[in-house]
Design an enzyme around this catalytic site. Structure first.
Site, PDB file in Angstrom:
ATOM      1  N   CYS A  71       0.833  -1.156  -0.077  1.00 32.60           N
ATOM      2  CA  CYS A  71       0.103  -0.283   0.153  1.00 32.60           C
ATOM      3  C   CYS A  71       1.452   1.653  -0.132  1.00 32.60           C
ATOM      4  CB  CYS A  71      -1.016   0.092   1.198  1.00 32.60           C
ATOM      5  SG  CYS A  71      -2.444   1.380   1.298  1.00 32.60           S
ATOM      6  N   CYS A  77      -2.260   5.588   7.147  1.00 28.98           N
ATOM      7  CA  CYS A  77      -3.152   4.763   7.752  1.00 28.98           C
ATOM      8  C   CYS A  77      -2.444   4.676   8.638  1.00 28.98           C
ATOM      9  CB  CYS A  77      -3.621   4.668   6.254  1.00 28.98           C
ATOM     10  SG  CYS A  77      -5.534   3.299   6.334  1.00 28.98           S
ATOM     11  N   CYS A  80      -3.383  -0.757   8.956  1.00 25.95           N
ATOM     12  CA  CYS A  80      -1.861  -1.233   9.087  1.00 25.95           C
ATOM     13  C   CYS A  80      -1.073  -1.927   9.472  1.00 25.95           C
ATOM     14  CB  CYS A  80      -2.414  -1.978   7.426  1.00 25.95           C
ATOM     15  SG  CYS A  80      -3.033  -2.461   6.451  1.00 25.95           S
ATOM     16  N   GLN A 276     -18.381 -11.355  10.870  1.00 24.50           N
ATOM     17  CA  GLN A 276     -17.169 -11.315  10.787  1.00 24.50           C
ATOM     18  C   GLN A 276     -16.092 -11.120   9.553  1.00 24.50           C
ATOM     19  OE1 GLN A 276     -15.015 -11.822  13.217  1.00 24.50           O
ATOM     20  NE2 GLN A 276     -15.902 -13.375  15.327  1.00 24.50           N
ATOM     21  N   ASP A 372     -18.906 -13.793  22.473  1.00 24.35           N
ATOM     22  CA  ASP A 372     -17.921 -12.926  21.515  1.00 24.35           C
ATOM     23  C   ASP A 372     -18.587 -11.893  21.017  1.00 24.35           C
ATOM     24  OD1 ASP A 372     -16.979 -11.974  19.295  1.00 24.35           O
ATOM     25  OD2 ASP A 372     -17.843 -13.552  18.003  1.00 24.35           O
ATOM     26  N   CYS A 399     -11.255 -10.488  19.471  1.00 24.14           N
ATOM     27  CA  CYS A 399     -11.080  -9.744  19.497  1.00 24.14           C
ATOM     28  C   CYS A 399      -9.994  -8.949  19.089  1.00 24.14           C
ATOM     29  CB  CYS A 399     -11.486  -8.909  18.068  1.00 24.14           C
ATOM     30  SG  CYS A 399     -12.651  -7.849  18.613  1.00 24.14           S
TER      31      CYS A 399
END
Length: 457
Positions: A71, A77, A80, A276, A372, A399
């Site tokens: 990228c 950004c 990531c 998800q 969850d 997560c």
């Protein structure tokens, strides 16, 4: 060491956010995009007591695991953090991350299985939320920078195949129709977000606006060239808030929900239904969760979203309850149980887990609780209820390793609450023991890891 100094360091290890960690002049220095073993010249950006933050000014000795990011705005950004790291090393990092976080926050020594890979390293994400704002007097579309609401403009996103075409369409639309991106400081501008979700090659598109706008037909003509089949909503949000959606949705075109088949279940999702974001890893995660229960079990699926996992449990087990706060998701789950012939085995409940779980636990002795929760983890009342209940087994999906470690610590007794504080405990007042810990790479190229944990009473 002070701000704007340059220092030469060798990275000793990676931190929890994937950044390099080095020691210099008695200070711990955190440097994004620096890999273990690399030697670099680092510019110091800030110093506070014994901790400093910097950025690479010059890389002297690249590590073997370093690769070229895909990228053009990687490092700017906030989406990531690991594109500079070889994929198999990302998996090893996430395995270590889960293990170290459980130990550091929860005081838990647990065997952690190797992180399950994603079959796609890029192009895996089925949902994007793109903020629309103002930059130098023009409309800007992109992603937020790390820990900020500053928009980093981009023309594409490698982790989602269709992002570039959506960004181009929105900018074209804004310019053609004289519309402005939203300015959070002045609260002016009509366009706030564009949200796109893919469900089985069909799409749900939501344009978040502050008021009635013109030119929607033109925007739809642009999306007609991008998506073969899609539902399009306008969502109205004029509040001074960080929430993406307002309360009012207006369906302009197509269907409000779409269906898809996975793991033998035909499920349905709408614009607000939790699904998800990595379909390949989701299937692996759910199949692994399913293997942790038996045919004679009654399952209580908390934070159940649109009911896909609840249905999988209902199909295999004696019966399954799903508890979900979002009304749209519960309606999808109700249609799902009929579509899959699970009317007598699947029971969907709209409400908060902390309010609905007590009655079910009281009714269903010796049930299995599947949890969850959102990134914030379990509500304290849910943890207390589980400790006091007869629930024989807990299956946790998380997560966020940090809140997972906290919740597991309370359930297993390595943590105890003293007033508002959590402290390490040797009293072993917890009532559960950990059976397995399995990370899944739901989010390749990022610092995030999904985790599946089984506990028995």
């Amino acid at each position: 060491m002070k701000k704007n100094d340059t220092v030469t360091v060798v990275c000793e290890r990676l931190g929890s956010n994937g950044e390099g960690v080095a020691r210099c002049e008695g200070i711990t220095l955190f440097v994004p995009e620096l890999l273990a073993g690399e030697k670099a010249l680092v510019k110091v950006l800030s110093v506070k007591e014994k901790v400093a933050y910097g950025k690479i000014a010059e890389l002297y000795t690249p590590a073997e695991q370093r690769v070229r990011p895909a990228c053009g705005v990687f490092g700017k950004c906030g989406g990531c953090q690991l594109q500079h790291m070889r994929y198999r090393d990302q998996l090893a990092f996430k395995t270590d991350l889960v293990r170290n976080t459980l130990k550091k926050i929860g005081g838990i020594d647990a065997e952690v299985a190797p992180c399950v890979k994603s079959d796609k390293e890029y192009g895996y994400r089925n949902k994007l939320i793109l903020p629309i704002g103002q930059k130098e007097g023009r409309t800007a579309v992109g992603f937020y920078a790390e820990r900020s609401h500053r928009i980093v403009e981009t023309d594409e996103c490698p982790i989602t195949g269709w992002a570039g075409r959506v960004i181009s369409a929105v900018k074209n639309f804004a310019e053609k129709c004289g519309l402005d991106g939203y300015d959070e400081h002045t609260c002016k501008g009509q366009l706030r977000h564009i949200v796109v979700r893919e469900i089985g090659k069909k799409y749900l598109v939501v344009l978040v606006v502050t008021q009635e706008i013109k030119g929607i037909d033109y925007l739809l003509s642009l999306f007609d060239d991008i998506f073969k089949e899609y539902g399009f909503f306008l969502n109205y949000n004029d509040g001074n808030t960080n929430a993406v959606f307002g309360d009012k949705f207006q369906l302009v075109k197509g269907s409000p929900t779409y269906t898809c088949e996975e793991c033998g279940i035909t499920f349905e999702a709408g614009a607000e239904t939790f699904v998800q974001i990595n379909g390949n890893v989701r299937a692996k995660l759910y199949e692994s969760a399913l293997a942790l229960v038996n045919e004679n079990d009654t399952v209580i699926d908390c934070y159940s979203g649109g009911g896909l996992l609840t249905a999988m449990f209902a199909k295999k087990c004696k019966k399954a309850y799903g508890i979900e706060l979002v009304r749209e998701a519960v309606e999808c789950a109700d249609r799902l149980k009929v579509r899959n012939g699970l009317q007598n085995k699947m029971f969907n409940i709209a409400g908060r887990v902390e309010e609905e779980l007590p009655a079910i636990v009281k009714k269903e002795k010796n049930a299995v609780a599947v949890l969850d929760p959102p990134r914030s983890g379990l509500d304290e009342s849910v943890v207390s209820l589980l400790l006091e209940s007869g629930v024989k087994k807990i299956v946790m999906i998380s997560c966020n390793p940090a809140t997972l470690a906290r919740d597991l610590g309370l359930l297993t007794g390595t943590l105890a609450r003293e007033g508002r504080e959590l402290v390490r405990s040797d009293a072993r007042e917890g009532k559960y023991s950990i059976g397995s810990v399995q990370p899944f790479d739901m989010f390749p190229q990022t610092k995030h890891a999904e985790c599946l944990v089984s506990l028995t009473r």
